[in-house]
Design a protein around this motif. Structure first.
Motif, PDB file in Angstrom:
ATOM      1  N   ASN A 142      -9.968  -5.742  -0.112  1.00 50.06           N
ATOM      2  CA  ASN A 142      -9.434  -4.369  -0.077  1.00 50.06           C
ATOM      3  C   ASN A 142      -9.995  -3.585   1.101  1.00 50.06           C
ATOM      4  O   ASN A 142      -9.274  -2.844   1.777  1.00 50.06           O
ATOM      5  N   SER A 143     -11.304  -3.742   1.362  1.00 49.78           N
ATOM      6  CA  SER A 143     -11.915  -3.037   2.492  1.00 49.78           C
ATOM      7  C   SER A 143     -11.325  -3.509   3.818  1.00 49.78           C
ATOM      8  O   SER A 143     -11.067  -2.705   4.713  1.00 49.78           O
ATOM      9  N   SER A 148     -12.242   1.782   5.588  1.00 52.76           N
ATOM     10  CA  SER A 148     -11.366   2.147   4.480  1.00 52.76           C
ATOM     11  C   SER A 148     -11.767   3.509   3.956  1.00 52.76           C
ATOM     12  O   SER A 148     -12.933   3.820   3.839  1.00 52.76           O
ATOM     13  N   TYR A 167      -6.250   1.847   8.270  1.00 52.96           N
ATOM     14  CA  TYR A 167      -6.817   3.096   8.765  1.00 52.96           C
ATOM     15  C   TYR A 167      -6.854   3.130  10.286  1.00 52.96           C
ATOM     16  O   TYR A 167      -6.714   4.187  10.901  1.00 52.96           O
ATOM     17  N   ILE A 193       0.362   5.304   0.845  1.00 58.68           N
ATOM     18  CA  ILE A 193      -0.547   6.283   1.446  1.00 58.68           C
ATOM     19  C   ILE A 193       0.110   7.658   1.375  1.00 58.68           C
ATOM     20  O   ILE A 193       1.238   7.843   1.828  1.00 58.68           O
ATOM     21  N   LEU A 239      -3.767   0.448  -3.010  1.00 55.25           N
ATOM     22  CA  LEU A 239      -3.529  -0.865  -2.419  1.00 55.25           C
ATOM     23  C   LEU A 239      -3.466  -1.918  -3.517  1.00 55.25           C
ATOM     24  O   LEU A 239      -4.289  -1.920  -4.437  1.00 55.25           O
ATOM     25  N   THR A 266      -7.546  -2.200   3.970  1.00 52.19           N
ATOM     26  CA  THR A 266      -7.486  -0.745   4.091  1.00 52.19           C
ATOM     27  C   THR A 266      -8.055  -0.279   5.417  1.00 52.19           C
ATOM     28  O   THR A 266      -7.543   0.651   6.047  1.00 52.19           O
ATOM     29  N   ILE A 300      -4.997   6.573  -0.798  1.00 50.95           N
ATOM     30  CA  ILE A 300      -4.343   5.289  -0.579  1.00 50.95           C
ATOM     31  C   ILE A 300      -4.484   4.451  -1.832  1.00 50.95           C
ATOM     32  O   ILE A 300      -5.541   4.423  -2.464  1.00 50.95           O
ATOM     33  N   SER A 340     -10.746   5.758   0.797  1.00 52.36           N
ATOM     34  CA  SER A 340      -9.941   5.809  -0.404  1.00 52.36           C
ATOM     35  C   SER A 340     -10.331   6.935  -1.344  1.00 52.36           C
ATOM     36  O   SER A 340      -9.814   7.021  -2.440  1.00 52.36           O
ATOM     37  N   ALA A 362       0.841  -1.205   0.000  1.00 53.42           N
ATOM     38  CA  ALA A 362       0.000   0.000   0.000  1.00 53.42           C
ATOM     39  C   ALA A 362       0.871   1.249   0.000  1.00 53.42           C
ATOM     40  O   ALA A 362       1.949   1.267   0.609  1.00 53.42           O
TER      41      ALA A 362
END
Length: 536
Positions: A424-425, A462, A432, A380, A408, A428, A406, A464, A378
């Motif tokens: 992904n959720s 997440s 977070y 950020i 990923l 992420t 971000i 994004s 990732a």
């Protein structure tokens, strides 16, 4: 050795603090400041009322001849938001603000001579539209009419997949902005505006099943705080341009201060320049110390969830994140938009930003038929913290604000779109929650702030939605601030089975859900920072 460097840093920092303290006290005790304050006081009330009315009439509406560039999904606040209420795990997907709320009864305190504009206002009801997925066992399902004694997601009338509306009521918008004379008006710099004190409830609906929606109070205090941070970002992005436009429209400093304007502006500019130098020395020391102590990277705590989903037998599923390392602690910079201000006491308000944070780790999934582990990477950008610096106690407050964007990537992931979205959720959201905590501890350690006690809350969200890039004019930006580690990409080329990541609601059975560290033999229950619903 680490303690030695910390002591040396604090000693040098204290020496710089004494110099800046003397400079700022001399300014705020000077005749120029007194005259500046008296001249502004004659006009202050009328301008505070003008700002108050302008914000009330224009915030959330088109007005002030201001064009705010927004992306197509500008009202998106999160791609995913995971929480547990002690019985059921809930994943929210694609969270959007219904519309920007309007301000009600704003109160404005504008101490121009003291470089601060403070606002406190009520906010109309806020609606967040989202979809949800439940992680619940069949043994947790309650048959009967919903009541307030149990989690609303435990009832059989709530489907495993559906839509939800999160309702935030009785919220307040509070914070301040640093102000500075510029040209014939006033510019806004560093700000701390945020949504606070919301009371959250949820309306749950299952489309196509002909059931009435269920409405209930939901979200505990830590979860509410995280939701408030998500809501604050788009609201802040609407507030700042409208507030700046208001100042440019109503305030003409030439008419207010006449021939004394250039004198006030010159002395104020000198004070801000000294403050900027002080912050620059602080940042150089932080980044230098990170390199010397080899502290430019840090590890994060692992996290896992385990639950049983079969109908007739126990078959646990395990999803977790481990071996996570964060790089880029030596990339701190400041846009120099803050500065000194004085209300009850003299402070410096500023934003410190980690320019480029890189994360590497592993995500794994396991059930009775499949087991796999994937590396993830990732990037950020602009992880921002707001700090307030006093002089007797050094840095008095440091807290996470947001990050800009971000990106990923999960290596060799071959799942379908839904599985990728859930993965992904999950990752992420984990970042977070964990990255702000790790970076806060780092800043508290090197700046001498007493860290506040914090629990690992069972809440991952997440975030994004990217913020539009803004070009900032800064003074004396050191090359030390742009020390950024090389990108690290590693791909696990080993052959893997096709994953079935987070296909969570096909079967349910008597069982349990547990979260905690990545030790599957020592499972823990969902009691920390949950709503503490008891199983019926």
């Amino acid at each position: 050795m680490f303690r030695f460097y910390i002591l040396c840093f604090l000693f040098v920092f204290e020496g710089h603090s004494a110099d800046i303290e003397s400079t700022l006290k001399n300014y705020f005790n000077s005749d120029k400041y007194t005259a500046f304050q008296k001249d502004w006081q004659k006009h202050r009330k009328s301008y505070e009322n003008a700002i108050k009315l302008a914000l009330k009439d224009n915030y959330g509406y088109k007005g002030m001849n201001v064009y705010i560039r927004k992306s197509a999904d500008a009202h998106r606040i999160a791609n995913g938001f995971y929480l547990s209420d002690g019985v059921v795990g809930v994943m929210f997907h694609e969270m959007f603000l219904g519309e920007l709320p309007h301000l009600s009864a704003p109160e404005v305190t504008f101490a121009l001579a003291s470089n601060i504009l403070r606002i406190e206002s009520g906010i109309d009801k806020i609606l967040i539209h989202t979809r949800y997925t439940l992680f619940r066992n069949q043994s947790d399902v309650i048959y009967g009419n919903p009541d307030d004694k149990n989690s609303p997601f435990t009832y059989d009338v709530v489907d495993n997949l559906g839509n939800a509306a999160i309702i935030a009521e009785n919220c307040k918008l509070t914070g301040y902005a640093i102000t500075k004379l510029s040209g014939q008006s006033v510019d806004i710099g560093h700000s701390t505006f945020a949504v606070t004190e919301c009371k959250f409830s949820i309306e749950i609906s299952s489309p196509g099943l002909g059931r009435e929606p269920i409405t209930a109070q939901y979200f505990n205090q830590p979860q509410s705080k995280s939701l408030e941070k998500l809501i604050s970002k788009p609201i802040r992005e609407e507030m700042l341009p409208k507030l700046q436009a208001t100042l440019l429209t109503y305030i003409n400093t030439t008419l207010i201060f006449q021939e004394r304007l250039s004198e006030y502006r010159k002395s104020q500019r000198k004070m801000f320049k000294e403050s900027s130098k002080y912050i620059l020395k602080l940042i150089r020391s932080l980044n230098k110390q990170s390199i010397q102590l080899n502290k430019a990277a840090t590890g994060l705590q692992p996290y896992h969830i385990t639950w049983n989903v079969c109908v007739e037998k126990a078959c646990p599923i395990h999803v977790g994140v481990n071996d996570v390392t964060v790089y880029g602690l030596d990339s701190v910079f400041s846009a120099h938009r803050g500065g000194p201000f004085k209300l009850q006491s003299l402070k410096i308000g500023e934003a410190l930003t980690f320019n480029y944070v890189q994360v590497r780790g592993k995500v794994h999934f396991e059930n009775e038929t499949i087991k796999f582990t994937h590396n993830f990477f990732a990037e950020i950008d602009d992880v921002t913290f707001a700090i307030e610096m006093g002089f007797s106690n050094q840095v008095q407050d440091s807290h996470f604000v947001d990050w800009r964007s971000i990106e990923l990537s999960i290596m060799d992931f071959k799942g379908n779109i839904e599985e990728r979205m859930n993965a992904n959720s999950f990752i992420t959201g984990y970042l977070y929650n964990e990255i702000p905590k790790a970076l806060t501890e780092y800043l508290h350690g090197v700046l001498g702030v007493n860290p506040k006690p914090a629990k690992l809350i069972d809440l991952y969200s997440s975030w994004s939605r990217e913020k539009d890039d803004q070009e900032e004019n800064t003074e004396e930006i050191s090359s030390d601030q742009s020390v950024i580690g090389k990108k690290m990409y590693k791909t696990d080329k080993a052959k893997r089975k096709k994953p079935l990541l987070l296909s969570l609601n096909k079967h349910h059975d008597n069982g349990h859900i547990s979260v905690g560290s990545d030790n599957r033999d020592e499972e823990t229950s969902l009691d920390d920072d949950t709503l503490n619903y008891k199983k019926s």
